[in-house]
Design an enzyme around this catalytic site. Structure first.
Site, PDB file in Angstrom:
ATOM      1  N   GLY A  53       0.924  -1.303  -0.094  1.00 22.85           N
ATOM      2  CA  GLY A  53      -0.015  -0.163  -0.172  1.00 22.85           C
ATOM      3  C   GLY A  53       1.018   1.086  -0.122  1.00 22.85           C
ATOM      4  N   THR A  54       0.311   2.310  -0.604  1.00 27.09           N
ATOM      5  CA  THR A  54       0.979   3.594  -0.573  1.00 27.09           C
ATOM      6  C   THR A  54       0.699   4.713   0.153  1.00 27.09           C
ATOM      7  OG1 THR A  54       0.175   3.919  -2.827  1.00 27.09           O
ATOM      8  CG2 THR A  54       2.102   2.818  -2.974  1.00 27.09           C
TER       9      THR A  54
END
Length: 281
Positions: A53-54
């Site tokens: 995830g960013t």
């Protein structure tokens, strides 16, 4: 841990013995192998390729806090998922946004939710927001072994402090180090660009509507410069997850509300591609 009641019809003694109000302490005593940090990984043969995830962003406003995240998960140079959910309610007055190894992060959030629920049932009261932030810090620290092998989890925690009557934001590093952020914060691969956008657009007198627009604008700017961050995807109808936490509790904006904010930003960008600095608020 499962309670097998088929043979005697009774819960095991572990479930009936008074103990700590921490569910993690309960697991560590009766079934420690279920804790993520206690798992044994096989010998490493290079870097593990797992979805990550960013970008997660948060901003405070008078009366609460907004926590939001983009929807893209990457695996190396590949888009692993376009519509992943990265922002979750922790309890009625707090939420967690995840960045890092997606599978471990989601599992950690579920364990954190259970930890807070267990405490409330045992003690008959909620943890303070400071206490919740400390519990999450302990959980991140227990994952340090995996983080050293490239499976790091670095969340952003935000909530409404019912005692201080304001929104608060906490950021973390891979060792579990906790810092309280003031006004706004970001984590993940696009955090540098998102933080720059929020730094220029933040004001101390934001309304809730302006704060939600600001976080979507920050995510848009991050996606403009960071390939791992996904911007609003009008064609697929995928928009950032935006949550608001006030004295009334946790609320997630509907897809219609998020899409309306995203579309208004995109329309302004079409008129001024370089990004109007004064047009947002």
């Amino acid at each position: 841990m499962e309670a097998n009641t088929r043979s005697t019809g009774r819960l095991p003694a572990a479930f009936l013995t008074p103990g700590s109000s921490s569910f993690m302490d309960f697991l560590s005593e009766h079934q420690p192998e279920m804790l993520p940090g206690n798992r044994q990984l096989p010998p490493m043969q290079g870097v593990i390729e797992a979805p990550h995830g960013t970008t997660i962003v948060a901003v405070t406003f008078p009366g609460g806090v907004v926590l939001a995240g983009d929807r893209r998960a990457t695996m190396g140079n590949v888009i692993a998922q376009r519509d992943i959910e990265k922002v979750f309610p922790a309890d009625e007055y707090s939420a967690v946004g995840i960045a890092g190894t997606a599978g471990l992060a989601v599992e950690m959030v579920k364990l954190f939710q259970l930890e807070l629920e267990h405490f409330e049932k045992v003690e008959g009261a909620q943890l303070s927001l400071e206490g919740k932030a400390n519990r999450l810090s302990t959980m991140i620290r227990s994952n340090l072994g995996m983080a050293m092998q490239g499976l790091a989890v670095v969340p952003l925690f935000a909530g409404y402090d019912v005692d201080r009557e304001r929104g608060r934001i906490f950021s973390y590093d891979v060792t579990g180090g906790r810092s309280e952020e003031h006004n706004f914060a970001a984590t993940g691969s696009g955090s540098v660009f998102a933080r720059g956008a929020m730094k220029k657009l933040f004001r101390g007198d934001l309304t809730e509507e302006q704060a939600t627009t600001l976080v979507v604008q920050a995510l848009y700017d991050a996606a403009d410069d960071d390939s791992a961050t996904g911007g609003p995807d009008v064609a697929r109808r995928i928009y950032p997850i935006v949550t608001v936490i006030t004295e009334d509790g946790f609320r997630r904006l509907t897809d219609e509300e998020s899409s309306e904010i995203a579309r208004s930003i995109l329309e302004r960008r079409l008129e001024q591609p370089d990004g109007p600095r004064a047009a947002l608020l």
